[in-house]
Design a protein around this motif. Structure first.
Motif, PDB file in Angstrom:
ATOM      1  N   ILE A  53      -4.416  -2.259   0.786  1.00 21.55           N
ATOM      2  CA  ILE A  53      -4.170  -3.588   0.248  1.00 21.55           C
ATOM      3  C   ILE A  53      -3.234  -4.367   1.164  1.00 21.55           C
ATOM      4  CG2 ILE A  53      -3.259  -4.872  -1.735  1.00 21.55           C
ATOM      5  CD1 ILE A  53      -4.051  -2.448  -3.465  1.00 21.55           C
ATOM      6  N   ALA A  54      -2.242  -3.655   1.728  1.00 25.08           N
ATOM      7  CA  ALA A  54      -1.268  -4.320   2.591  1.00 25.08           C
ATOM      8  C   ALA A  54      -1.910  -4.877   3.852  1.00 25.08           C
ATOM      9  CB  ALA A  54      -0.155  -3.337   2.957  1.00 25.08           C
ATOM     10  N   GLU A  55      -2.923  -4.191   4.393  1.00 32.25           N
ATOM     11  CA  GLU A  55      -3.528  -4.647   5.651  1.00 32.25           C
ATOM     12  C   GLU A  55      -4.915  -5.272   5.440  1.00 32.25           C
ATOM     13  OE1 GLU A  55      -5.678  -0.549   7.228  1.00 32.25           O
ATOM     14  OE2 GLU A  55      -3.852  -1.248   8.188  1.00 32.25           O
ATOM     15  N   MET A  56      -5.202  -5.663   4.219  1.00 26.92           N
ATOM     16  CA  MET A  56      -6.505  -6.248   3.917  1.00 26.92           C
ATOM     17  C   MET A  56      -6.645  -7.629   4.559  1.00 26.92           C
ATOM     18  SD  MET A  56      -8.038  -6.891   0.132  1.00 26.92           S
ATOM     19  CE  MET A  56      -7.630  -5.209  -0.297  1.00 26.92           C
ATOM     20  N   PRO A  57      -7.747  -7.883   5.266  1.00 23.04           N
ATOM     21  CA  PRO A  57      -7.920  -9.210   5.853  1.00 23.04           C
ATOM     22  C   PRO A  57      -8.136 -10.264   4.774  1.00 23.04           C
ATOM     23  CG  PRO A  57      -9.923  -7.912   6.122  1.00 23.04           C
ATOM     24  CD  PRO A  57      -8.876  -6.992   5.550  1.00 23.04           C
ATOM     25  N   ALA A  58      -7.534 -11.409   4.967  1.00 24.16           N
ATOM     26  CA  ALA A  58      -7.666 -12.524   4.027  1.00 24.16           C
ATOM     27  C   ALA A  58      -8.233 -13.721   4.772  1.00 24.16           C
ATOM     28  CB  ALA A  58      -6.310 -12.874   3.424  1.00 24.16           C
ATOM     29  N   PHE A  59      -9.154 -14.431   4.133  1.00 25.12           N
ATOM     30  CA  PHE A  59      -9.777 -15.580   4.767  1.00 25.12           C
ATOM     31  C   PHE A  59      -8.967 -16.831   4.480  1.00 25.12           C
ATOM     32  CE2 PHE A  59     -13.014 -18.982   5.055  1.00 25.12           C
ATOM     33  CZ  PHE A  59     -13.352 -18.811   6.382  1.00 25.12           C
ATOM     34  N   ASP A  60      -8.598 -17.544   5.548  1.00 24.39           N
ATOM     35  CA  ASP A  60      -7.841 -18.787   5.429  1.00 24.39           C
ATOM     36  C   ASP A  60      -8.828 -19.951   5.564  1.00 24.39           C
ATOM     37  OD1 ASP A  60      -6.287 -21.020   5.665  1.00 24.39           O
ATOM     38  OD2 ASP A  60      -4.940 -20.213   7.196  1.00 24.39           O
ATOM     39  N   PRO A  61      -9.183 -20.605   4.437  1.00 24.43           N
ATOM     40  CA  PRO A  61     -10.227 -21.631   4.512  1.00 24.43           C
ATOM     41  C   PRO A  61      -9.819 -22.876   5.293  1.00 24.43           C
ATOM     42  CG  PRO A  61      -9.219 -21.601   2.338  1.00 24.43           C
ATOM     43  CD  PRO A  61      -8.661 -20.433   3.082  1.00 24.43           C
ATOM     44  N   VAL A  67      -6.669 -13.730   8.508  1.00 23.80           N
ATOM     45  CA  VAL A  67      -5.277 -13.391   8.768  1.00 23.80           C
ATOM     46  C   VAL A  67      -4.947 -12.087   8.054  1.00 23.80           C
ATOM     47  CG1 VAL A  67      -4.520 -15.777   9.110  1.00 23.80           C
ATOM     48  CG2 VAL A  67      -4.496 -14.796   6.819  1.00 23.80           C
ATOM     49  N   ASP A  68      -3.918 -11.438   8.542  1.00 22.59           N
ATOM     50  CA  ASP A  68      -3.450 -10.185   7.947  1.00 22.59           C
ATOM     51  C   ASP A  68      -1.934 -10.220   7.983  1.00 22.59           C
ATOM     52  OD1 ASP A  68      -2.748  -7.618   7.246  1.00 22.59           O
ATOM     53  OD2 ASP A  68      -3.436  -6.706   9.098  1.00 22.59           O
ATOM     54  N   GLY A  69      -1.326 -10.526   6.844  1.00 29.07           N
ATOM     55  CA  GLY A  69       0.131 -10.591   6.787  1.00 29.07           C
ATOM     56  C   GLY A  69       0.708 -11.589   7.772  1.00 29.07           C
TER      57      GLY A  69
END
Length: 196
Positions: A53-61, A67-69
């Motif tokens: 969960i800590a290193e999960m990639p997140a999409f920045d719309p 991004v990751d952290g």
């Protein structure tokens, strides 16, 4: 206007109307709209660890990137895993998959963009993390879907082609298949199977 001229005019109008209707009926129908993406359920479930969960990639719309952290990722592939289906033995039980996070206000267009990026990275199995989702022994579970195809900006349909090289082999994960269990012998056999 004489009766003869009136009959000729009415006959001409009738012929013109029939011709117009024939053209409309014979005109080929427009092609069906191309879907933004096509996904298929796999029945596979990824059980996440706290580090996942800590290193999960997140999409920045807004930026249109992953991004990751706070760290900008070149590709979601850099956070993908090599997984094996629990109870499946051999190369066909292998999956390249990534679990991603989308903003709470994510819409279908944002999901399309995210899935297209994941597929472009040759990862064809993906799950979207839901913080309020199902837990397994206190750990979040994420259902994985197979990305069949996505629509490119020019309207082309792009099929997803999975690639296994370069994935995090030491962190190979076992994916749950509901109703199946896995033994240590199956793990050893699958781990020693040749790469595709």
């Amino acid at each position: 206007m004489t009766p003869r001229k009136r009959r000729l005019l009415l006959a001409g109008l009738a012929v013109a109307m029939m011709a117009g209707e024939a053209v409309w009926l014979l005109k080929p129908p427009p092609p069906p709209p191309v879907p933004d993406f096509v996904i298929a359920p796999t029945g596979l479930v990824a059980v996440l660890e706290p580090d996942d969960i800590a290193e999960m990639p997140a999409f920045d719309p807004k930026a249109g990137r992953w991004v990751d952290g706070g760290e900008v990722l070149i590709s979601p592939r850099s956070r993908a895993w090599l997984g094996h289906a629990a109870g499946a033995v051999g190369p066909k039980g292998r999956y390249a998959y990534v679990v991603a996070r989308l903003p709470h206000q994510a819409d279908a267009q944002m999901l399309h963009h995210a899935l297209a990026d994941i597929a472009a990275a040759n990862v064809c199995h993906a799950g979207i993390f839901d913080p309020g989702g199902k837990l397994h022994d206190g750990k979040p579970e994420v259902f994985l879907y197979r990305i069949v195809s996505t629509r490119a900006p020019d309207g082309r349909v792009v099929a997803c082609h999975e690639r296994f090289d370069g994935l995090r082999e030491p962190e190979t994960r076992w994916l749950k298949v509901p109703g199946k269990s896995i033994t240590a012998a199956q793990k050893r056999e699958t781990a020693s199977s040749p790469s595709r």
